[in-house]
Scaffold this active site. Structure first.
Site, PDB file in Angstrom:
ATOM      1  N   TRP A 100       0.828  -1.210   0.000  1.00 46.73           N
ATOM      2  CA  TRP A 100       0.000   0.000   0.000  1.00 46.73           C
ATOM      3  C   TRP A 100       0.859   1.255   0.000  1.00 46.73           C
ATOM      4  O   TRP A 100       0.506   2.259  -0.631  1.00 46.73           O
ATOM      5  CB  TRP A 100      -0.979  -0.036   1.166  1.00 46.73           C
ATOM      6  CG  TRP A 100      -1.807  -1.282   1.121  1.00 46.73           C
ATOM      7  CD1 TRP A 100      -1.773  -2.324   1.989  1.00 46.73           C
ATOM      8  CD2 TRP A 100      -2.748  -1.643   0.097  1.00 46.73           C
ATOM      9  NE1 TRP A 100      -2.645  -3.305   1.585  1.00 46.73           N
ATOM     10  CE2 TRP A 100      -3.252  -2.920   0.433  1.00 46.73           C
ATOM     11  CE3 TRP A 100      -3.209  -1.000  -1.055  1.00 46.73           C
ATOM     12  CZ2 TRP A 100      -4.198  -3.568  -0.358  1.00 46.73           C
ATOM     13  CZ3 TRP A 100      -4.151  -1.651  -1.839  1.00 46.73           C
ATOM     14  CH2 TRP A 100      -4.634  -2.924  -1.483  1.00 46.73           C
ATOM     15  N   ASP A 167      -1.234   6.734   6.477  1.00 47.87           N
ATOM     16  CA  ASP A 167      -2.299   5.799   6.139  1.00 47.87           C
ATOM     17  C   ASP A 167      -2.426   4.844   7.316  1.00 47.87           C
ATOM     18  O   ASP A 167      -1.586   3.976   7.527  1.00 47.87           O
ATOM     19  CB  ASP A 167      -1.942   5.041   4.856  1.00 47.87           C
ATOM     20  CG  ASP A 167      -2.971   3.979   4.485  1.00 47.87           C
ATOM     21  OD1 ASP A 167      -3.961   3.806   5.223  1.00 47.87           O
ATOM     22  OD2 ASP A 167      -2.779   3.331   3.437  1.00 47.87           O
ATOM     23  N   LYS A 191     -11.377  -2.144   8.627  1.00 47.83           N
ATOM     24  CA  LYS A 191     -10.527  -2.942   9.512  1.00 47.83           C
ATOM     25  C   LYS A 191     -11.012  -2.809  10.962  1.00 47.83           C
ATOM     26  O   LYS A 191     -11.338  -3.788  11.607  1.00 47.83           O
ATOM     27  CB  LYS A 191      -9.073  -2.493   9.420  1.00 47.83           C
ATOM     28  CG  LYS A 191      -8.539  -2.301   8.016  1.00 47.83           C
ATOM     29  CD  LYS A 191      -8.415  -3.593   7.240  1.00 47.83           C
ATOM     30  CE  LYS A 191      -7.759  -3.341   5.896  1.00 47.83           C
ATOM     31  NZ  LYS A 191      -7.635  -4.575   5.098  1.00 47.83           N
TER      32      LYS A 191
END
Length: 355
Positions: A100, A167, A191
């Site tokens: 990511w 992030d 999440k």
């Protein structure tokens, strides 16, 4: 009962599912489903206001920061961050710690100059780089706090003389964070905060409006701030379920309490991985994630057999990402210690069966 170790969309508390399912049929006795209620109604305005209030309370968001609920996932933020924070002619700095982070770097390079200060790609992202310097003239420094695929986590905030951007998709609300140390935090909800479809953004207002470029309205944070996250139709259901989950977290005692539970869960599982001769962790010990525990069998021939045993014991979502292999146990906020203990019991049972 199944114990869900999936990486996301992931486990949420049962009481949240129950209340959300009722709201699908009849939201707050309105006679309407939460799926059909107007986002301009006073009922939903109360939902989004409470969700923002809970985020501010649980994360102690200081004044001067806006809290947004946006669409497009964290992947859209890969582009929105440089579009809004990287002025023309300036550069930004990124730390490459996994898939990511690499994707965020790729998108930022489409906007302007990017300096990658360090990368752990040389060891398949099994560690967090330590010895690096962030250029003092960078517009911001971006890092991914938890690497879902590779099982590493940055539990301490990096030091830099420029605004920090993080992030936090896979560890938001799992541990204490001093928001005042950051210029911008973003996190896909799926999440620890809620279902897929909404992304949390916390941004320091004074950083905005200084890039010297005209932005499409939908990609401008100031647009969303001015419209209270309702510039276009928001993901009503995802925000509603996130609000319920934020309530659940507050009722448990907040981030301070859940962090201690997460420490216990992670320690319990890592202790078994380190003790059991059939298994081995893939991330270096000092950088192990509390959220995504990655491990393999010492003998690859045992992998399929253990997954079969796990399935028999109602342990689901354990297969590792293809880039790492083995297993990944995602132990987010809503996964109980009972779930972790069930996995440990299965690992010990497997050890006995292979003797």
């Amino acid at each position: 009962m199944k114990h869900n170790f999936g990486a996301g969309p992931c486990i949420l508390p049962q009481e949240v599912f129950q209340e959300a399912s009722q709201a699908v049929l009849n939201f707050n006795d309105t006679g309407l489903s939460i799926l059909e209620i107007s986002h301009r109604s006073k009922e939903f305005e109360a939902v989004i206001a409470e969700a923002e209030r809970l985020v501010r309370e649980l994360l102690s968001v200081p004044t001067g920061y806006s809290v947004l609920f946006l669409q497009g996932g964290a992947s859209t933020q890969f582009a929105m961050v440089p579009l809004n924070l990287l002025p023309e002619g300036r550069k930004c700095a990124y730390l490459d710690t996994g898939t990511w982070a690499s994707k965020a770097i790729k998108e930022a390079r489409k906007v302007g100059e990017v300096t990658v200060v360090a990368s752990s790609a040389d060891a398949n992202y099994t560690y967090i780089p330590k010895a690096y310097e962030v250029p003092a003239d960078a517009a911001y420094f971006h890092f991914t706090s938890n690497n879902t695929i590779f099982g590493t986590e940055m539990l301490e905030t990096p030091k830099a003389d420029v605004p920090l951007v993080s992030d936090m998709s896979s560890d938001i609300l799992s541990r204490k964070v001093n928001v005042a140390d950051y210029g911008l935090i973003y996190a896909g909800a799926q999440k620890n905060m809620g279902p897929a479809g909404v992304t949390l953004v916390i941004v320091k207002d004074e950083l905005l409006g200084k890039v010297g470029r005209t932005l499409p309205s939908i990609f401008d944070y100031q647009t969303h701030i001015g419209s209270g996250s309702m510039y276009n139709t928001p993901p009503v259901f995802s925000i509603y379920v996130s609000m319920l989950n934020l309530r659940w977290l507050k009722n448990k005692g907040g981030v301070k309490v859940i962090e201690q539970e997460n420490i216990i869960k992670a320690r319990t599982l890592y202790d078994e991985i380190d003790r059991n001769p059939l298994f081995r962790g893939t991330a270096v010990v000092e950088d192990r994630s509390r959220m995504n525990v990655t491990f393999i069998t010492e003998d690859k021939a045992h992998e399929a057999a253990f997954l079969e045993l796990a399935k028999e014991r109602n342990l689901v979502g354990l297969k590792g990402h293809r880039s790492v292999g083995g297993f990944r146990a995602s132990i987010y906020n809503a996964l109980s210690i009972a779930g972790v203990n069930a996995l440990v019991d299965a690992m010990q049972e497997f050890e006995e069966k292979t003797k």
